[in-house]
Design a protein around this motif. Sequence first.
Motif: not given
Length: 321
Positions: A123-130, A260-276
């Motif tokens: 997952y990290q590789i696909s996101k071009n993370k360091d 998820t609950d709700p489905e989908p999560l709101k775009k600004n939900n922290v989980l949508n942006k978390a690297s893990n």
Amino acid sequence: MTLKKKILIITTPSFKKEWKKEIIKISKNNKIIFIGDSKEEILKNVKRSNAMIGCPRYIFKNSNFDHFKHLDWIHAGGAGIESYLSEQFSKSSIIFTNGKIIQGPEVADHALGLILSFTRNLYQISKNKDLSKFDRPIELKGKKILIIGLGGIGINIAERLRAFGAIIDAISNDLTPFLSFINELYLTNNLNEIAKNYDVIVCAAPLTKKTKYSLDYNFFKKMKKKSIFINISRGEIVNTKDLLKNNIYLKFRGIGLDVTDPEPLKKNNVLNKASNVFITPHVAGPSDNNRQRSFELIKENIRRYLKNDNLINVVNKEKEY
């Protein structure tokens, strides 16, 4: 003399013409009514039917139940049936079958994909993370894994993970066959007591009154640091807000959620942006073979129904699965 029966089948664009021919062939002198997914057409035709196959979730509510209460048998194509179990339907004598078990292979494959995306850092590789910022990839060999729910999906997940050399424990509400790839089976829900023992925990349980929001902050707090959590079951089993409480999601090597609950999560939900955190949009169910398996189940149950034999994949409405 056996009375002729009428079966209402609600079709979708993916319902093949040859499937209709096969069903008509086995129906003999009984009546098969094929209609599309239309509330008006369903309510109109169900009145003169004895059984209904493929009823959409949106129409199956207490307010509509009077239209269905005369039926002998109802079949839902999917495995998740919580939205069907209205109070009236649950108390009725209508036989209810669904797509449990037959969705095992593809959902298990998806669960394994989510696990491997974290163990191998895909997952990290696909996101071009360091990659220097992440731990080294890990092996599944020798890792302790807990599967919550040992039905058709859970067993398939266990089978696949055992082939990787993992040690598999499971929690089930029922006694299951003694399987060589299951190390320990827990029949009681002492989940929070044992969560600390596992490198990976996978939720494959059905959504019921008992399991709803059962995976909460206390559960995540008990889980091992740098462990992996996967949910390919139902979003409402997990209290999603609790993953954000005190930023507890940061303790995990990875969190893989197909639901998820709700489905989908709101775009600004922290989980949508978390690297893990790897979220897929409820897509574990489809595959190149799942529709054919679904049709074969329907066809077999139609045969049995017309012969007054016991149906397969019957839902225990009291247990909710």
